[in-house]
Design a protein around this motif. Structure first.
Motif, mmCIF file in Angstrom:
data_model
loop_
_atom_site.group_PDB
_atom_site.id
_atom_site.type_symbol
_atom_site.label_atom_id
_atom_site.label_comp_id
_atom_site.label_asym_id
_atom_site.label_seq_id
_atom_site.Cartn_x
_atom_site.Cartn_y
_atom_site.Cartn_z
ATOM 1 N N GLY A 199 0.835 -1.186 0.000
ATOM 2 C CA GLY A 199 0.000 0.000 0.000
ATOM 3 C C GLY A 199 0.872 1.238 0.000
ATOM 4 N N ILE A 200 0.552 2.197 -0.851
ATOM 5 C CA ILE A 200 1.357 3.423 -0.946
ATOM 6 C C ILE A 200 0.460 4.629 -0.727
ATOM 7 C CG2 ILE A 200 2.895 4.805 -2.413
ATOM 8 C CD1 ILE A 200 3.480 2.222 -4.020
ATOM 9 N N LEU A 201 0.782 5.430 0.267
ATOM 10 C CA LEU A 201 0.077 6.694 0.488
ATOM 11 C C LEU A 201 0.708 7.743 -0.418
ATOM 12 C CD1 LEU A 201 -0.042 6.540 4.394
ATOM 13 C CD2 LEU A 201 -2.030 6.350 2.871
ATOM 14 N N GLY A 202 -0.084 8.309 -1.306
ATOM 15 C CA GLY A 202 0.441 9.310 -2.227
ATOM 16 C C GLY A 202 0.477 8.788 -3.641
ATOM 17 N N GLY A 203 0.068 9.638 -4.585
ATOM 18 C CA GLY A 203 -0.091 9.173 -5.959
ATOM 19 C C GLY A 203 0.752 9.905 -6.980
ATOM 20 N N GLY A 204 1.850 10.504 -6.553
ATOM 21 C CA GLY A 204 2.702 11.248 -7.478
ATOM 22 C C GLY A 204 3.703 10.342 -8.186
ATOM 23 N N GLN A 205 4.728 10.975 -8.766
ATOM 24 C CA GLN A 205 5.685 10.210 -9.559
ATOM 25 C C GLN A 205 6.496 9.247 -8.708
ATOM 26 O OE1 GLN A 205 5.733 13.544 -9.347
ATOM 27 N NE2 GLN A 205 7.809 14.341 -9.051
ATOM 28 N N LEU A 206 6.699 9.573 -7.430
ATOM 29 C CA LEU A 206 7.485 8.651 -6.599
ATOM 30 C C LEU A 206 6.687 7.373 -6.338
ATOM 31 C CD1 LEU A 206 9.116 11.165 -4.078
ATOM 32 C CD2 LEU A 206 9.980 10.356 -6.273
ATOM 33 N N GLY A 207 5.413 7.523 -6.039
ATOM 34 C CA GLY A 207 4.551 6.352 -5.871
ATOM 35 C C GLY A 207 4.460 5.545 -7.155
ATOM 36 N N ARG A 208 4.390 6.270 -8.266
ATOM 37 C CA ARG A 208 4.325 5.613 -9.571
ATOM 38 C C ARG A 208 5.574 4.763 -9.820
ATOM 39 N NH1 ARG A 208 1.962 7.243 -14.953
ATOM 40 N NH2 ARG A 208 3.556 7.005 -16.541
ATOM 41 N N MET A 209 6.731 5.326 -9.509
ATOM 42 C CA MET A 209 7.969 4.582 -9.775
ATOM 43 C C MET A 209 8.184 3.454 -8.758
ATOM 44 S SD MET A 209 10.495 7.430 -11.558
ATOM 45 C CE MET A 209 10.120 8.880 -10.577
ATOM 46 N N ILE A 210 7.662 3.609 -7.543
ATOM 47 C CA ILE A 210 7.688 2.476 -6.596
ATOM 48 C C ILE A 210 6.823 1.339 -7.141
ATOM 49 C CG2 ILE A 210 7.045 1.668 -4.282
ATOM 50 C CD1 ILE A 210 7.626 4.550 -3.265
ATOM 51 N N ALA A 211 5.640 1.676 -7.638
ATOM 52 C CA ALA A 211 4.742 0.646 -8.184
ATOM 53 C C ALA A 211 5.385 -0.057 -9.376
ATOM 54 C CB ALA A 211 3.411 1.279 -8.594
ATOM 55 N N LEU A 212 6.044 0.716 -10.245
ATOM 56 C CA LEU A 212 6.706 0.122 -11.420
ATOM 57 C C LEU A 212 7.861 -0.792 -11.015
ATOM 58 C CD1 LEU A 212 6.697 3.164 -13.891
ATOM 59 C CD2 LEU A 212 5.422 1.014 -14.126
ATOM 60 N N ALA A 213 8.455 -0.524 -9.859
ATOM 61 C CA ALA A 213 9.552 -1.376 -9.383
ATOM 62 C C ALA A 213 9.036 -2.591 -8.624
ATOM 63 C CB ALA A 213 10.486 -0.569 -8.480
ATOM 64 N N ALA A 214 7.857 -2.470 -8.040
ATOM 65 C CA ALA A 214 7.295 -3.589 -7.268
ATOM 66 C C ALA A 214 6.817 -4.706 -8.184
ATOM 67 C CB ALA A 214 6.147 -3.092 -6.387
ATOM 68 N N ALA A 215 6.266 -4.330 -9.336
ATOM 69 C CA ALA A 215 5.641 -5.324 -10.219
ATOM 70 C C ALA A 215 6.610 -6.419 -10.677
ATOM 71 C CB ALA A 215 5.006 -4.625 -11.420
ATOM 72 N N PRO A 216 7.827 -6.069 -11.146
ATOM 73 C CA PRO A 216 8.726 -7.150 -11.578
ATOM 74 C C PRO A 216 9.105 -8.102 -10.443
ATOM 75 C CG PRO A 216 9.452 -5.051 -12.475
ATOM 76 C CD PRO A 216 8.381 -4.741 -11.464
ATOM 77 N N LEU A 217 8.930 -7.691 -9.217
ATOM 78 C CA LEU A 217 9.204 -8.582 -8.083
ATOM 79 C C LEU A 217 7.973 -9.396 -7.718
ATOM 80 C CD1 LEU A 217 11.350 -6.120 -5.932
ATOM 81 C CD2 LEU A 217 12.137 -7.865 -7.539
ATOM 82 N N GLY A 218 6.922 -9.298 -8.519
ATOM 83 C CA GLY A 218 5.731 -10.119 -8.284
ATOM 84 C C GLY A 218 4.789 -9.533 -7.253
ATOM 85 N N LEU A 219 5.021 -8.269 -6.879
ATOM 86 C CA LEU A 219 4.177 -7.639 -5.867
ATOM 87 C C LEU A 219 3.113 -6.757 -6.513
ATOM 88 C CD1 LEU A 219 7.066 -6.691 -3.441
ATOM 89 C CD2 LEU A 219 5.295 -8.417 -3.011
ATOM 90 N N LYS A 220 1.949 -6.737 -5.915
ATOM 91 C CA LYS A 220 0.880 -5.842 -6.340
ATOM 92 C C LYS A 220 1.006 -4.529 -5.561
ATOM 93 C CE LYS A 220 -2.432 -9.550 -7.399
ATOM 94 N NZ LYS A 220 -1.459 -10.650 -7.454
ATOM 95 N N THR A 221 0.351 -3.496 -6.076
ATOM 96 C CA THR A 221 0.363 -2.217 -5.367
ATOM 97 C C THR A 221 -1.041 -1.661 -5.256
ATOM 98 O OG1 THR A 221 0.929 -1.174 -7.483
ATOM 99 C CG2 THR A 221 2.721 -1.489 -5.911
#
Lengths: 360, 360
Positions: A13-35
């Motif tokens: 879960g990520i609080l905040g929807g800016g570019q930093l949250g976006r890039m965390i989500a893009l990095a989580a996906a290849p590790l098999g994690l949902k956001t």
């Protein structure tokens, strides 16, 4: 509340929807994690790449509880998460970095006091709450100095340079009655930063020290590695480590430092701590073996930290406002890695994207 | 129907929700593009990272029309898109690669004929529709040979090796009455592939030739660059280019080739064309200046192709079935880049993820 190690298939879960949250989500996906992104603005850039979205205010307790219960760990992409929000979320799920890291870094006075008490160099500073404390602070620190609101400042907002000739009342008025801090103006040679991470097991890893150039208080470029002496790099990394350990920190943190030339050679002075991934760490996406975003995910998941080796000489340049309209030319430049944040309105000075160039 | 160049903020529609669609979506986002995934299975891995999702059958004309109208360009992640689906979508929005590329590569007989007619080496082959054509084909081609269904085969499915002693009726029965093709068995030294891209403006760019190892007909590892002579690389790239140009192709394609030792030295023979990003190109995410996924996005957007330089010696290893359970060890290996596809069930042999290692 469980603090178990995450497994692929789990959700961050990520609080905040800016570019930093976006890039965390893009990095989580290849590790098999949902956001699952939680943000008040329905046009939040991070929503475009997240598995789940909640559009709600940070004060919406019911929405926060639902959000927290739907994920396995919570993090945030901005340090001004309200304390009540952090507390509520942390009652449901592990919050990394934790409420203490937030509280310490949200308030410039607490932050500087915390850093100084660790024996780490900071600019001279003093609390300013009224005319009397302002006069005392200027008397003790001298001019030029910088008067800043204790809270909610970023990219130079809520700051005024107190030069000779500026009346104390005029300076104070610019704080709009908010509690403030006066800091000595540092005659720095360069601004540098350390992006580092601490895992749940206490392991620590830092990326190369980077040199940052600002324009109008907004980051313009970061270059890695910074042109500093090995002892300076070691000193900067040791500072980041001491801070992270004192906070029992989990996740990526950014420490901004002033590089100062003195009689004993160059040394660093802490300017600011960011309890999150940091703009001056964007170069790591292409420029390091592990990106700061993946590193943050690894840390909060309870996973081993990744290798932080730098791939060459790396320059990250922010695309501000209408500069993002240069995307065609940037796409045509061999080896330039373009990152656009999916923001629709190129307000002047707004961070619309960045471009990274690696020379091996 | 417009075929304008895309701009950041536009949306790419992707037919298919597997790992290839997922990785295309992950590559589109940093370029400021949104994605809309269309797939029948609500658990499709690509949904986790897409901006919009449609869960519907490929035969659902109303859903297809709505999907196509909501995006700016359409692509696909698997070559078995039904012809009617492709035609319907293409009436609404540009489809890249186009219906002709699909039709040519969906059918092994059309594909091999097309390649042979370009003067490119293929194994000897013949159509097999019944007992008589089977007997004629075996008479002409000899044994061993491989009998394959013309359509819907992948990872060795729908294939049988026709050795000495295998009755023609028995072999034919394994085709379940589907039209088939008999191909000469190629005594290859290695299997290699070329991943290349062609832009809307006809520009062409290929990645380094890779060597692929299969186990049980499923890709196990790809190594770049392949250990072949420079002339062989040039020949393989020229073949990919000739194919792409003959199809007026737009997007990334994969060409699988057999590397054969002969009296005149090593040479390549085309095995198969994939009109899409390809498993043997996953190494490009960390191993090349531009990934095959970003390259595909650039091509179909009408943007310039990216640089394809290789960063070192690269090995990509697929994680099949329960091998993905080794994620902890892989995360702890310095420099190993882990990719998990978000699939919940590790069916034996199923592609659950991959890991890439780059040695500079």
């Amino acid at each position: 509340m469980t603090t178990r190690i995450l497994a692929p298939g789990d959700t961050i879960g990520i609080l905040g929807g800016g570019q930093l949250g976006r890039m965390i989500a893009l990095a989580a996906a290849p590790l098999g994690l949902k956001t699952h992104i939680y943000a008040p603005d329905p046009k939040s850039p991070a929503f475009d790449v997240a598995t789940e979205r909640t559009v709600a205010a940070y004060e919406d307790e019911a929405a926060l509880a639902l959000f927290a219960d739907s994920v396995d760990v919570v993090t945030y992409e901005f340090e001004n998460v309200p304390a009540a929000t952090a507390q509520l979320v942390a009652q449901h799920r592990p919050l990394y970095p934790d409420a203490r890291a937030l509280a310490t870094t949200q308030d410039r006075l607490l932050e500087k006091t915390f850093v100084r008490d660790l024996g780490i160099p900071t600019p001279a500073f003093a609390a300013v709450d009224d005319r009397a404390s302002m006069a005392a602070a200027v008397g003790a620190i001298g001019r030029p100095a910088v008067l800043k609101t204790r809270r909610f400042g970023y990219d130079g907002k809520g700051q005024v340079l107190v030069r000779e000739g500026l009346g104390l009342d005029a300076a104070l008025a610019m704080m709009n009655g908010q509690p403030a801090i006066l800091e000595a103006f540092v005659h720095f040679r360069a601004e540098v930063s350390v992006i580092a991470a601490r895992g749940r097991d206490g392991t620590f890893a830092a990326f190369d020290v980077v040199e940052n150039r600002h324009e109008n208080h907004v980051l313009r470029t970061s270059e890695a590695p910074a042109d500093v002496k090995p002892e300076t790099t070691a000193s900067a990394v040791a500072i980041a480590r001491k801070i992270a350990e004192a906070l029992d920190y989990v996740g990526v943190l950014g420490v901004e430092l002033f590089l100062v030339d003195g009689p004993a050679g160059e040394r660093v002075v802490v300017n600011e701590i960011a309890p999150r991934v940091h703009n001056s760490g964007h170069w790591t996406i292409e420029g390091a073996l592990t990106s700061q975003f993946e590193q943050h995910v690894r840390a909060i998941a309870g996973w081993p930290l990744g290798a932080t080796d730098t791939r060459g000489r790396v320059t990250m340049t922010n695309l501000l406002g209408a500069e993002a309209n240069d995307w065609r030319a940037l796409l045509a430049e061999p080896g330039a890695a373009l990152h656009l944040y999916g923001k629709s309105e190129p307000v002047p000075g707004r961070k619309m994207g960045h471009v990274t160039r690696v020379k091996s």
